[in-house]
Design an enzyme around this catalytic site. Sequence first.
Site, short mmCIF file in Angstrom:
data_model
loop_
_atom_site.label_atom_id
_atom_site.label_comp_id
_atom_site.label_asym_id
_atom_site.label_seq_id
_atom_site.Cartn_x
_atom_site.Cartn_y
_atom_site.Cartn_z
CG ASP A 7 35.92 0.87 39.62
OD1 ASP A 7 34.95 0.10 39.81
OD2 ASP A 7 35.79 2.06 39.32
CD GLU A 65 32.89 -1.65 43.23
OE1 GLU A 65 33.10 -1.28 44.39
OE2 GLU A 65 32.62 -0.88 42.29
CG ASP A 137 37.15 5.58 37.34
OD1 ASP A 137 36.10 4.94 37.37
OD2 ASP A 137 37.30 6.63 36.68
#
Length: 166
Positions: A7, A65, A137
Amino acid sequence: MKVLGIDPGTLVMGYGVVVEEERALSHVANGTIAPVGELAQRLTDLYDGIREVIRTYAPDAVVMESPFFAKNVVTTLKLGQVQGVVVLAATHAALASCSYTPMEVKAAVAGYGKATKVQVREMVKRLLGIDGPLSLDASDALAVAICHIHTAELKGKYQQQLAAQR
């Protein structure tokens, strides 16, 4: 298949490692990398941190992502630089890398592309049997790893069907 999910973030980067064996998902590790200093130093620290995670857990792929959009151009550019660092670390380790949109990740994990971060975290904890606290996260990173495993499986089945039709 062992997947390292990322992330991306300039202040905190989440990571999570998930293994899929015999159609079962297992949680291997998760955490965050929180660099300090000016952007150039933070990017260096993120690169070094990702390389260490790759060395420690030896994933088969690195996935992240991709930012859907940011509220301002400067943030978008910084996140793009972080994504470049992730791709560079994966490439230096001879690993494939790819990215998924937040909507793809949410749909793969929670079944709904507009799920909240808290809903995604709860589904990740259920899917991986994680008890106790899990940062947003790290849960986002685990979610993107789960998304990749599910997507890779579907793509593999699709490729098998195409081959069988020929």
